[in-house]
Design a protein around this motif. Structure first.
Motif, short mmCIF file in Angstrom:
data_model
loop_
_atom_site.label_atom_id
_atom_site.label_comp_id
_atom_site.label_asym_id
_atom_site.label_seq_id
_atom_site.Cartn_x
_atom_site.Cartn_y
_atom_site.Cartn_z
N GLN A 261 0.82 -1.21 0.00
CA GLN A 261 0.00 0.00 0.00
C GLN A 261 0.85 1.26 0.00
O GLN A 261 0.37 2.36 0.33
CB GLN A 261 -0.96 0.00 1.20
CG GLN A 261 -2.04 -1.06 1.09
CD GLN A 261 -3.04 -1.03 2.23
OE1 GLN A 261 -3.13 -0.05 2.98
NE2 GLN A 261 -3.80 -2.10 2.38
N ASN A 262 2.09 1.15 -0.41
CA ASN A 262 2.97 2.32 -0.51
C ASN A 262 2.71 3.03 -1.83
O ASN A 262 3.41 2.83 -2.82
CB ASN A 262 4.44 1.89 -0.41
CG ASN A 262 4.89 1.73 1.01
OD1 ASN A 262 4.17 1.22 1.85
ND2 ASN A 262 6.11 2.18 1.29
N PHE A 263 1.68 3.87 -1.84
CA PHE A 263 1.25 4.58 -3.04
C PHE A 263 1.68 6.05 -2.96
O PHE A 263 2.12 6.56 -1.95
CB PHE A 263 -0.28 4.56 -3.18
CG PHE A 263 -0.94 3.22 -2.99
CD1 PHE A 263 -0.34 2.04 -3.41
CD2 PHE A 263 -2.20 3.14 -2.38
CE1 PHE A 263 -0.97 0.82 -3.25
CE2 PHE A 263 -2.84 1.92 -2.21
CZ PHE A 263 -2.23 0.76 -2.64
N TRP A 264 1.52 6.77 -4.07
CA TRP A 264 1.47 8.24 -4.14
C TRP A 264 2.68 8.90 -3.46
O TRP A 264 2.55 9.68 -2.51
CB TRP A 264 0.17 8.74 -3.51
CG TRP A 264 -1.05 8.08 -4.08
CD1 TRP A 264 -1.35 7.89 -5.39
CD2 TRP A 264 -2.13 7.49 -3.34
NE1 TRP A 264 -2.55 7.23 -5.51
CE2 TRP A 264 -3.05 6.98 -4.27
CE3 TRP A 264 -2.41 7.36 -1.97
CZ2 TRP A 264 -4.23 6.34 -3.89
CZ3 TRP A 264 -3.59 6.72 -1.59
CH2 TRP A 264 -4.48 6.22 -2.54
N ALA A 286 10.90 0.86 -1.18
CA ALA A 286 9.84 -0.14 -1.04
C ALA A 286 8.52 0.52 -1.45
O ALA A 286 7.98 1.33 -0.70
CB ALA A 286 9.78 -0.65 0.39
N VAL A 287 8.00 0.15 -2.63
CA VAL A 287 6.88 0.88 -3.20
C VAL A 287 5.95 -0.07 -3.94
O VAL A 287 6.28 -1.22 -4.22
CB VAL A 287 7.38 1.97 -4.18
CG1 VAL A 287 8.09 3.08 -3.45
CG2 VAL A 287 8.28 1.36 -5.26
N SER A 288 4.77 0.48 -4.28
CA SER A 288 3.83 -0.22 -5.15
C SER A 288 3.35 0.77 -6.21
O SER A 288 4.17 1.40 -6.85
CB SER A 288 2.70 -0.83 -4.32
OG SER A 288 3.21 -1.93 -3.58
N GLN A 289 2.05 0.99 -6.39
CA GLN A 289 1.58 1.79 -7.51
C GLN A 289 1.72 3.30 -7.25
O GLN A 289 1.81 3.75 -6.11
CB GLN A 289 0.11 1.46 -7.81
CG GLN A 289 -0.11 0.08 -8.40
CD GLN A 289 -0.22 -1.01 -7.38
OE1 GLN A 289 0.00 -0.79 -6.19
NE2 GLN A 289 -0.56 -2.20 -7.82
N GLY A 594 3.28 1.63 -19.01
CA GLY A 594 2.95 1.58 -17.59
C GLY A 594 1.49 1.84 -17.32
O GLY A 594 1.12 2.87 -16.75
N LEU A 595 0.63 0.87 -17.68
CA LEU A 595 -0.82 1.01 -17.51
C LEU A 595 -1.25 0.14 -16.34
O LEU A 595 -1.26 -1.09 -16.41
CB LEU A 595 -1.52 0.59 -18.80
CG LEU A 595 -3.05 0.61 -18.80
CD1 LEU A 595 -3.61 1.98 -18.44
CD2 LEU A 595 -3.59 0.15 -20.16
N PHE A 596 -1.60 0.80 -15.23
CA PHE A 596 -2.07 0.13 -14.03
C PHE A 596 -3.56 0.47 -13.87
O PHE A 596 -3.91 1.64 -13.71
CB PHE A 596 -1.33 0.63 -12.79
CG PHE A 596 0.16 0.42 -12.78
CD1 PHE A 596 0.73 -0.55 -11.97
CD2 PHE A 596 1.01 1.20 -13.55
CE1 PHE A 596 2.11 -0.74 -11.93
CE2 PHE A 596 2.39 1.02 -13.53
CZ PHE A 596 2.94 0.05 -12.71
N VAL A 597 -4.44 -0.54 -13.90
CA VAL A 597 -5.89 -0.29 -13.81
C VAL A 597 -6.49 -1.38 -12.92
O VAL A 597 -6.32 -2.57 -13.19
CB VAL A 597 -6.56 -0.32 -15.19
CG1 VAL A 597 -7.99 0.22 -15.10
CG2 VAL A 597 -5.77 0.47 -16.23
N GLU A 598 -7.25 -0.97 -11.89
CA GLU A 598 -7.66 -1.95 -10.89
C GLU A 598 -9.06 -1.75 -10.35
O GLU A 598 -9.48 -0.62 -10.07
CB GLU A 598 -6.68 -1.92 -9.71
CG GLU A 598 -5.25 -2.27 -10.11
CD GLU A 598 -4.38 -2.53 -8.90
OE1 GLU A 598 -4.05 -3.70 -8.66
OE2 GLU A 598 -4.07 -1.55 -8.19
#
Length: 722
Positions: A261-264, A286-289, A594-598
């Protein structure tokens, strides 16, 4: 800066008539990330053992008239020699004890693909090695270049074109209270950085936004932890003009070292020596989207998770890492136009576009699930704020590039493009109304959004060609009265970057529309570019929208986006944050990196235009369908994540991962990807995964690919389709 052989020859030709010229520099060995030292007297053998550069590690790089260079230790004024006359075991060891330049004191510099240089003895043609088995002593005895024969050559002089370290008083625009402009002598700098982090690290869905701006100079012993909604930006025209010697870090937000949950959060346009990182000159990211990491120079290594905890998805572009990138537990990652000493790690879906030294191996081999595209077909890098040679703020707008590989700023070069004076921008504050912003746009102004939340009562209308909109610190737009946030005309050269678009409580149909319905103009010569645009429906509060992003304009480039119907936070349920689709593409020749869609409730992506290209796709389908009967489409059980319409005759995509995490039992998705079966529609390197114990995905693409096993016990792959 770093010099290639060609540049050295060209400079020597220019300056040869005036005698030798020199630049102050340091040498750092890739083998151990230590600096080359000439010792206190300057007369001993050179070795790479200094963790930081001081007086003993300074050299003058002398450009000779024949295209070679020589090194002079500033501690003694002596010239470095690769002395062939020394007895074994010292033959060809480098030593700084010569008063003049002769044959043994001449070297050539050869640029390497990862941005380092190899140093070759002009006498023997052998390369200089910092062999750790010999204590890191420099010896010119290697016929080929491996890791021990690579060095980072960094310019420590200050060319007259560099912006001053401390711009003249009064030149900083009014960016408002959420932009923090620091220089190396800012009082209590570490304390101020810590205060921002302490406020932002727990601020998962809060309203605060921050941008940290670092003016050119060296920041010794500075640690920069980065929390939510925080962007750290260097203000140099080149990443190495802002140097943090200490640490840059993203820490896992959840317990158990879990960074999913390491976003933004993001970092752009500066260099980092992680001397105070997690050890071994390594920084932890340590990151995600939604974590833009752009135009960065890591003078060491980088690890993309925390300890052994999970991380999930991320982005590099225009990044140079001198040492190793360890992707560790990262489930998926995209790197575009980046370079490094080495890459280690693979999980489900790792994509490299325009990366000269991507790791060996290919999808779908376990441990080598790498999708590699040698060149980036078309890109305009993201604009960046900087301080120009006169000490004035400006925005650099990079030029369009085709068929590119590697970083845009190699060998000390400024990224090609144009500079826009800050006076051409309206500097927006959260208190500015939509009417004020639209009036500025209509008058031909660019917009620089400072951090904060902008509650808009009208849609922003971007109608003038070549308009630049740039957000700092995750500037957030929200509409609560059912109005779309942004609509553009069908015009050339628009650049919209660095914005956070939040759905409001009233349905607005679409959050952002690029080009009107029916747009038909070609923008091939001057495309529209969208960078780092992040969309959210729910999470902070209940929100609703039909489609997050609709692209009607042809030749649009999307460079990193995350479209997210929230799966946790406030206002999250099947009925509280409804949204059918993340992305609709109606324009032709649209290219997305880099297309992230959820988590959208129907198709995550619907593609109607021809000539589309997607490089990396990451998608979790919705967690929360209440039942199978409530989540059936016209083609079967569930809604395919990626849908290419039947009328499309040309489309291509590389590196796609689709994941299910159903919270209710008995739910299946028949096909992760649905496409027309035609030779012009081609897909490469796909994987589907069932996380958790419920349901799963029956086929990867159309009716090809096996069914997933629950708890990721079986992860089917398809390499090519059709």
């Amino acid at each position: 800066m770093q010099w290639s052989t060609r540049q050295v020859v060209a400079m020597a030709a220019m300056l040869g008539a005036f005698g030798a010229t020199a630049d102050a520099a340091t040498l750092r060995a890739v083998a151990n990330n230590n600096f080359v030292s000439a010792t206190a007297t300057g007369t001993s053998f050179l070795n790479a053992t200094a963790p930081v550069a001081s007086t003993w590690e300074d050299f003058d790089v002398i450009r000779n008239g024949n295209g070679t260079v020589s090194f002079r230790a500033t501690i003694s004024g002596n010239i470095v020699s690769a002395d062939m006359g020394l007895g074994a075991p010292n033959t060809n060891r480098l030593i700084s004890n010569r008063g003049a330049i002769n044959a043994w004191e001449q070297f050539t510099l050869e640029a390497q693909a990862n941005g380092t240089v190899a140093i070759r003895s002009a006498t023997t043609g052998l390369y200089v090695s910092a062999d750790l088995n010999r204590g890191g002593f420099l010896v010119a005895d290697r016929p080929t270049v491996q890791a021990w024969e690579q060095f980072v050559l960094s310019d420590t002089s200050t060319p007259p074109t560099n912006p001053p370290t401390n711009p003249p008083t009064g030149t900083t625009p009014d960016f408002g209270p959420n932009v923090h402009v620091f220089n190396p002598s800012t009082p209590n700098l570490q304390g101020q950085i810590n205060d921002i982090y302490n406020a932002q690290q727990p601020n998962h869905f809060g309203p605060r936004r921050d941008a940290i701006l670092l003016t050119p100079g060296t920041y010794n012993n500075l640690r920069i932890p980065v929390g939510f909604y925080t962007q750290v930006l260097g203000l140099g025209s080149h990443p190495d003009q802002v140097h943090v010697n200490g640490d840059l870090r993203s820490n896992a937000f959840l317990d158990g070292d879990n960074a999913t949950q390491n976003f933004w959060r993001g970092a752009e346009n500066f260099s980092v020596t992680p001397s105070q990182g997690i050890g071994n000159n390594t920084m932890q990211w340590a990151v995600s989207q939604a974590i833009p990491f752009r135009r960065m120079h890591v003078r060491g290594n980088i690890k993309l998770n925390q300890n052994n905890g999970w991380s999930s998805g991320g982005w590099f572009s225009d990044v140079l890492v001198d040492g190793n990138v360890n992707s560790a537990s990262q489930q998926q990652w995209i790197s575009r136009n980046s370079q490094w000493g080495s890459w280690s790690g693979s999980n489900w879906n790792m994509v490299f576009v325009g990366v000269p030294n991507a790791p060996a191996g290919n999808f779908p081999t376990q441990g080598q699930r790498y999708t590699k595209i040698a060149q980036t077909p078309v890109i305009r890098e993201k604009p960046y704020l900087f301080i120009d040679a006169n000490g004035s703020y400006a925005v650099r707008l990079p030029a369009l590039s085709t068929n590119s590989a590697g970083i845009s700023w190699s060998n000390g070069a400024t990224t090609p493009g144009t500079t826009l004076p800050i006076s051409s921008f309206f500097i927006a504050k959260p208190s500015d109304s939509a009417a004020t912003l639209n009036a500025q746009l209509a008058a031909g102004k660019h917009i620089l959004f400072t951090p904060g939340t902008y509650v808009l009562t009208q849609t922003l209308q971007v109608n003038n060609p070549n308009t630049v909109i740039l957000g700092l610190g995750f500037a957030t737009l929200r509409s609560d009265n059912g109005q779309p946030l942004i609509k553009t005309a069908d015009v050339d050269g628009l650049t919209i970057s660095g914005l956070f678009l939040d759905a409001g409580r009233a349905e607005s149909g679409v959050l952002m529309e690029v080009g009107p319905n029916g747009a038909s103009a070609s923008h091939a010569a001057n495309p529209i570019a969208l960078h780092d645009l992040f969309f959210r429906i729910g999470g902070a509060a209940a929100g609703r929208v039909g489609i997050a992003l609709s692209i009607n304009a042809s030749n649009t480039i999307v460079d990193h986006t995350w479209l997210w119907r929230a799966d946790h936070g406030d206002g999250v349920s099947w009925t509280d944050n409804p949204s059918a689709n993340g992305l609709w593409v109606n324009g032709n020749d649209v290219t997305i990196y880099g297309l992230f869609v959820e988590h959208f409730q129907q198709h995550q992506v619907v593609w109607n235009g021809n000539g589309g290209r997607v490089y990396f796709y990451q998608s979790e389908i919705p967690y929360d369908p209440p039942s199978q009967s409530a989540w059936n489409s016209t083609t079967g059980r569930g809604w395919a994540s990626y849908k290419v319409s039947n009328n499309v005759t040309s489309h291509e995509a590389w590196g796609l991962g689709i994941y299910s995490v159903f919270t209710n039992g008995g739910i299946l998705l028949d096909r992760a990807i649905e496409v027309p079966t035609t030779s012009g529609v081609r897909f490469h390197d796909m994987i589907s995964v069932c996380l958790g114990g419920n349901g799963g995905i029956v086929h990867v693409i159309n009716n090809t690919g096996s069914q997933t096993g629950c708890n990721a016990s079986f992860t089917p792959t398809v390499t090519t389709f059709p």
